[in-house]
Design a protein around this motif. Structure first.
Motif, PDB file in Angstrom:
ATOM      1  N   ASN A 125      67.305  59.867   6.959  1.00 40.93           N
ATOM      2  CA  ASN A 125      65.961  59.320   7.117  1.00 40.93           C
ATOM      3  C   ASN A 125      65.542  59.265   8.580  1.00 40.93           C
ATOM      4  O   ASN A 125      64.350  59.196   8.884  1.00 40.93           O
ATOM      5  N   SER A 126      66.515  59.275   9.487  1.00 38.47           N
ATOM      6  CA  SER A 126      66.187  59.182  10.914  1.00 38.47           C
ATOM      7  C   SER A 126      65.370  60.372  11.392  1.00 38.47           C
ATOM      8  O   SER A 126      64.632  60.265  12.374  1.00 38.47           O
ATOM      9  N   LEU A 127      65.461  61.507  10.697  1.00 38.60           N
ATOM     10  CA  LEU A 127      64.685  62.677  11.111  1.00 38.60           C
ATOM     11  C   LEU A 127      63.192  62.390  11.032  1.00 38.60           C
ATOM     12  O   LEU A 127      62.432  62.685  11.956  1.00 38.60           O
ATOM     13  N   GLY A 128      62.769  61.805   9.899  1.00 40.81           N
ATOM     14  CA  GLY A 128      61.359  61.472   9.760  1.00 40.81           C
ATOM     15  C   GLY A 128      60.920  60.400  10.744  1.00 40.81           C
ATOM     16  O   GLY A 128      59.815  60.474  11.297  1.00 40.81           O
ATOM     17  N   VAL A 129      61.784  59.407  10.964  1.00 43.56           N
ATOM     18  CA  VAL A 129      61.438  58.331  11.895  1.00 43.56           C
ATOM     19  C   VAL A 129      61.273  58.877  13.310  1.00 43.56           C
ATOM     20  O   VAL A 129      60.289  58.576  14.009  1.00 43.56           O
ATOM     21  N   TRP A 130      62.225  59.707  13.744  1.00 44.54           N
ATOM     22  CA  TRP A 130      62.135  60.263  15.095  1.00 44.54           C
ATOM     23  C   TRP A 130      60.976  61.243  15.225  1.00 44.54           C
ATOM     24  O   TRP A 130      60.433  61.433  16.323  1.00 44.54           O
ATOM     25  N   SER A 131      60.592  61.856  14.128  1.00 48.98           N
ATOM     26  CA  SER A 131      59.419  62.729  14.177  1.00 48.98           C
ATOM     27  C   SER A 131      58.166  61.934  14.538  1.00 48.98           C
ATOM     28  O   SER A 131      57.364  62.359  15.381  1.00 48.98           O
ATOM     29  N   VAL A 132      58.005  60.766  13.918  1.00 50.44           N
ATOM     30  CA  VAL A 132      56.852  59.923  14.238  1.00 50.44           C
ATOM     31  C   VAL A 132      56.943  59.390  15.673  1.00 50.44           C
ATOM     32  O   VAL A 132      55.946  59.350  16.411  1.00 50.44           O
ATOM     33  N   VAL A 133      58.148  58.998  16.077  1.00 49.00           N
ATOM     34  CA  VAL A 133      58.319  58.443  17.426  1.00 49.00           C
ATOM     35  C   VAL A 133      57.990  59.486  18.490  1.00 49.00           C
ATOM     36  O   VAL A 133      57.258  59.220  19.449  1.00 49.00           O
ATOM     37  N   THR A 134      58.524  60.699  18.339  1.00 47.06           N
ATOM     38  CA  THR A 134      58.251  61.739  19.338  1.00 47.06           C
ATOM     39  C   THR A 134      56.784  62.146  19.331  1.00 47.06           C
ATOM     40  O   THR A 134      56.221  62.484  20.375  1.00 47.06           O
ATOM     41  N   GLY A 135      56.158  62.100  18.158  1.00 44.82           N
ATOM     42  CA  GLY A 135      54.725  62.376  18.118  1.00 44.82           C
ATOM     43  C   GLY A 135      53.924  61.334  18.864  1.00 44.82           C
ATOM     44  O   GLY A 135      52.962  61.655  19.577  1.00 44.82           O
ATOM     45  N   LEU A 138      53.820  61.873  22.521  1.00 43.76           N
ATOM     46  CA  LEU A 138      53.117  63.109  22.905  1.00 43.76           C
ATOM     47  C   LEU A 138      54.054  64.305  23.004  1.00 43.76           C
ATOM     48  O   LEU A 138      53.681  65.331  23.583  1.00 43.76           O
ATOM     49  N   LEU A 139      55.237  64.199  22.426  1.00 44.36           N
ATOM     50  CA  LEU A 139      56.158  65.341  22.370  1.00 44.36           C
ATOM     51  C   LEU A 139      55.906  66.071  21.045  1.00 44.36           C
ATOM     52  O   LEU A 139      56.728  66.066  20.129  1.00 44.36           O
ATOM     53  N   PHE A 140      54.759  66.707  20.968  1.00 44.46           N
ATOM     54  CA  PHE A 140      54.284  67.233  19.694  1.00 44.46           C
ATOM     55  C   PHE A 140      55.157  68.350  19.134  1.00 44.46           C
ATOM     56  O   PHE A 140      55.434  68.360  17.931  1.00 44.46           O
ATOM     57  N   PRO A 141      55.636  69.314  19.918  1.00 35.28           N
ATOM     58  CA  PRO A 141      56.529  70.333  19.329  1.00 35.28           C
ATOM     59  C   PRO A 141      57.806  69.737  18.745  1.00 35.28           C
ATOM     60  O   PRO A 141      58.271  70.161  17.685  1.00 35.28           O
ATOM     61  N   VAL A 142      58.371  68.758  19.439  1.00 31.58           N
ATOM     62  CA  VAL A 142      59.582  68.104  18.920  1.00 31.58           C
ATOM     63  C   VAL A 142      59.275  67.363  17.624  1.00 31.58           C
ATOM     64  O   VAL A 142      60.062  67.389  16.667  1.00 31.58           O
ATOM     65  N   ALA A 143      58.122  66.705  17.565  1.00 34.58           N
ATOM     66  CA  ALA A 143      57.728  65.992  16.347  1.00 34.58           C
ATOM     67  C   ALA A 143      57.577  66.948  15.177  1.00 34.58           C
ATOM     68  O   ALA A 143      57.974  66.634  14.040  1.00 34.58           O
ATOM     69  N   ILE A 144      57.026  68.124  15.423  1.00 30.25           N
ATOM     70  CA  ILE A 144      56.860  69.107  14.345  1.00 30.25           C
ATOM     71  C   ILE A 144      58.220  69.578  13.825  1.00 30.25           C
ATOM     72  O   ILE A 144      58.444  69.643  12.606  1.00 30.25           O
ATOM     73  N   VAL A 145      59.129  69.892  14.732  1.00 26.74           N
ATOM     74  CA  VAL A 145      60.454  70.370  14.317  1.00 26.74           C
ATOM     75  C   VAL A 145      61.197  69.296  13.534  1.00 26.74           C
ATOM     76  O   VAL A 145      61.741  69.548  12.443  1.00 26.74           O
ATOM     77  N   LEU A 146      61.233  68.077  14.047  1.00 29.80           N
ATOM     78  CA  LEU A 146      61.945  66.993  13.359  1.00 29.80           C
ATOM     79  C   LEU A 146      61.291  66.664  12.029  1.00 29.80           C
ATOM     80  O   LEU A 146      61.980  66.351  11.040  1.00 29.80           O
ATOM     81  N   GLY A 147      59.966  66.721  11.965  1.00 29.37           N
ATOM     82  CA  GLY A 147      59.283  66.449  10.699  1.00 29.37           C
ATOM     83  C   GLY A 147      59.630  67.461   9.633  1.00 29.37           C
ATOM     84  O   GLY A 147      59.873  67.106   8.476  1.00 29.37           O
ATOM     85  N   HIS A 148      59.680  68.748   9.997  1.00 26.51           N
ATOM     86  CA  HIS A 148      60.053  69.771   9.013  1.00 26.51           C
ATOM     87  C   HIS A 148      61.518  69.612   8.583  1.00 26.51           C
ATOM     88  O   HIS A 148      61.842  69.826   7.407  1.00 26.51           O
ATOM     89  N   LEU A 149      62.380  69.261   9.505  1.00 23.09           N
ATOM     90  CA  LEU A 149      63.777  68.998   9.122  1.00 23.09           C
ATOM     91  C   LEU A 149      63.865  67.815   8.178  1.00 23.09           C
ATOM     92  O   LEU A 149      64.659  67.814   7.227  1.00 23.09           O
ATOM     93  N   GLY A 150      63.061  66.768   8.422  1.00 20.95           N
ATOM     94  CA  GLY A 150      63.048  65.624   7.520  1.00 20.95           C
ATOM     95  C   GLY A 150      62.543  65.984   6.139  1.00 20.95           C
ATOM     96  O   GLY A 150      63.083  65.519   5.120  1.00 20.95           O
ATOM     97  N   LEU A 151      61.502  66.813   6.045  1.00 17.03           N
ATOM     98  CA  LEU A 151      61.003  67.256   4.737  1.00 17.03           C
ATOM     99  C   LEU A 151      62.055  68.085   4.006  1.00 17.03           C
ATOM    100  O   LEU A 151      62.224  67.954   2.784  1.00 17.03           O
ATOM    101  N   ASN A 160      65.045  59.974   1.700  1.00 16.89           N
ATOM    102  CA  ASN A 160      64.075  59.478   0.717  1.00 16.89           C
ATOM    103  C   ASN A 160      62.837  58.892   1.384  1.00 16.89           C
ATOM    104  O   ASN A 160      62.202  57.985   0.844  1.00 16.89           O
ATOM    105  N   ASN A 161      62.505  59.389   2.566  1.00 12.49           N
ATOM    106  CA  ASN A 161      61.312  58.895   3.275  1.00 12.49           C
ATOM    107  C   ASN A 161      60.368  60.057   3.571  1.00 12.49           C
ATOM    108  O   ASN A 161      59.965  60.268   4.718  1.00 12.49           O
ATOM    109  N   ARG A 162      60.038  60.800   2.531  1.00  5.12           N
ATOM    110  CA  ARG A 162      59.175  61.966   2.712  1.00  5.12           C
ATOM    111  C   ARG A 162      57.833  61.611   3.350  1.00  5.12           C
ATOM    112  O   ARG A 162      57.337  62.357   4.196  1.00  5.12           O
TER     113      ARG A 162
END
Length: 290
Positions: A125-135, A138-151, A160-162
């Protein structure tokens, strides 16, 4: 005289013919009333004995327990003694306690399995959480990568935090698009305006320098000075001045006397395209002294 004994009937009973069954063949005649009731009761008792069921009567203290009829022959349970009821109840209670213990153990096992499954589903679940944090940082590319890994982890059952991962992806793409738009505006709108403003400011500096040198020479010689442009700067009489303006420009000096003249510097690329300097008032707003 006739013999009386010859006329009297013989009182000796005649013997019945012998039964082929012997003594068992002679059945006594049933008696009415109580004798018939006793025979019916005796017949019932005989039938009960044949089935293995103890006789039932008002003085009986035994209870016959019949189990459910199975697919085979009907089975008859033996009599239950008075003391066996308590034992049966105790055995039933023990069986109930054992069943309850088994049920509790099953519930505990299911709870443990559910906890393990939840742990497996939430370990990434930390992947989705860190995606929001990096977004948010303003680390938008990192947020996109972590968000896709979380999905992807949610799809494999490792998280379970889609919604959180999806929010990170959206935040990353929106932020990245906004950043690109900002850079484009800066490059194509703000930057040209800033460059034009820089040219205007440089032209003002140059015209002030040229005008000051012209005032000094006209006061000394009581004549209008000669002003021209040279490579990298300007010439006022015999004085050379460096140019702050980086774009090509031309200088003109018009006046009626050494104390009344107007200096105009024209150039390309600025918002104003020309600045003026008066011998009497100095820097003038606009392209002319009037």
């Amino acid at each position: 005289m006739p013999n009386i004994s010859d006329n009297e009937p013989d009182s000796t009973p005649e013997s019945s013919p012998a039964s082929p069954l012997g003594d068992w063949g002679a059945m006594p005649a049933p008696r009415a009333g109580a004798d018939q009731a006793e025979q019916e009761e005796a017949g019932s008792a005989a039938n009960a004995d044949a089935r293995g069921v103890p006789p039932q009567g008002p003085d009986s203290t035994q209870t016959a327990v019949f189990p459910p009829v199975t697919a085979g022959d009907t089975q008859v349970m033996p009599p239950v003694a008075p003391g066996q009821d308590a034992d049966a109840e105790g055995a039933g209670a023990g069986a109930g306690d054992a069943g309850a213990a088994d049920g509790a153990a099953t519930d505990d096992a299911e709870a443990d399995d559910a906890a393990v499954n939840n742990a497996d589903e939430s370990r990434r679940n930390s992947l989705g959480v860190w995606s929001v944090v990096t977004g948010a940082l303003l680390l938008f590319p990192v947020a996109i990568v972590l968000g896709h890994l979380g999905l992807r982890a949610n799809k494999r059952g490792e998280a379970n935090n889609r919604p959180v991962a999806l929010a990170g992806v959206i935040l990353g793409y929106v932020g990245l698009a906004a950043a690109i738009a900002g850079v484009a505006i800066a490059l194509f709108v703000v930057s040209p305006n800033m460059a034009a403003q820089d040219d205007d400011n440089a032209a003002k500096v140059d015209v002030i320098n040229i005008g000051s040198a012209a005032v000094a020479q006209s006061s000394a010689s009581d004549q209008l000075p000669e002003v021209t442009t040279v490579d990298g700067g300007y010439a006022v009489g015999d004085t050379s001045l460096p140019a702050e303006l980086e774009v090509p420009g031309t200088v003109t000096l018009d006046g009626s006397s050494a104390s009344d003249w107007c200096l105009v510097l024209s150039y390309e690329g600025g918002n104003d395209s020309a600045v003026a300097y008066s011998s009497t008032s100095g820097l003038v707003d606009g392209a002319t002294c009037s």
